[in-house]
Design a protein around this motif. Structure first.
Motif, PDB file in Angstrom:
ATOM      1  N   ASP A  63      72.626  29.016  11.054  1.00 64.37           N
ATOM      2  CA  ASP A  63      74.028  28.645  11.249  1.00 64.37           C
ATOM      3  C   ASP A  63      74.203  27.890  12.568  1.00 64.37           C
ATOM      4  N   GLU A  64      73.463  28.317  13.596  1.00 60.02           N
ATOM      5  CA  GLU A  64      73.561  27.659  14.899  1.00 60.02           C
ATOM      6  C   GLU A  64      73.044  26.223  14.828  1.00 60.02           C
ATOM      7  N   GLU A  65      71.929  26.013  14.131  1.00 61.33           N
ATOM      8  CA  GLU A  65      71.382  24.664  13.981  1.00 61.33           C
ATOM      9  C   GLU A  65      72.355  23.774  13.215  1.00 61.33           C
TER      10      GLU A  65
ATOM     11  N   GLU B  42      75.279  22.892  15.471  1.00 63.34           N
ATOM     12  CA  GLU B  42      74.894  21.879  16.451  1.00 63.34           C
ATOM     13  C   GLU B  42      74.817  20.495  15.813  1.00 63.34           C
ATOM     14  N   ALA B  43      74.253  20.432  14.600  1.00 64.90           N
ATOM     15  CA  ALA B  43      74.165  19.154  13.897  1.00 64.90           C
ATOM     16  C   ALA B  43      75.557  18.597  13.608  1.00 64.90           C
ATOM     17  N   ARG B  44      76.466  19.457  13.133  1.00 65.63           N
ATOM     18  CA  ARG B  44      77.836  19.000  12.853  1.00 65.63           C
ATOM     19  C   ARG B  44      78.508  18.504  14.127  1.00 65.63           C
TER      20      ARG B  44
END
Length: 75
Positions: free
Chosen positions: A52-54, A57-59
């Motif tokens: 979820d963190e990745e 960060e991408a969004r």
């Protein structure tokens, strides 16, 4: 050229005077999208699913920071 394609060309001409350039860019964008999708799928097969963190960060990198209310800051 069938009626559906004639209608599509008519609509394209409303958007641009350079129909062939517009179509070429749309095709290139679709190819980039497919290649990116294949890269992401391959990465997940090798490294596991994105956390979820990745994904957050991408969004944020793509759309800008998102505050708690879900509003983006495209700064």
């Amino acid at each position: 050229m069938g009626p559906a394609r004639t209608g599509q060309v008519t609509e394209l001409r409303k958007l641009t005077d350079n129909v062939s350039g517009y179509v070429a860019e749309a095709v290139a964008r679709q190819i980039r999208h497919q290649l990116l999708g294949e890269d992401l799928r391959r990465h997940q097969e090798e490294q596991g699913a994105f956390s979820d963190e990745e994904l957050a960060e991408a969004r944020a990198r793509i759309f800008g920071a998102v505050d708690g209310a879900g509003h983006t800051d495209a700064a």
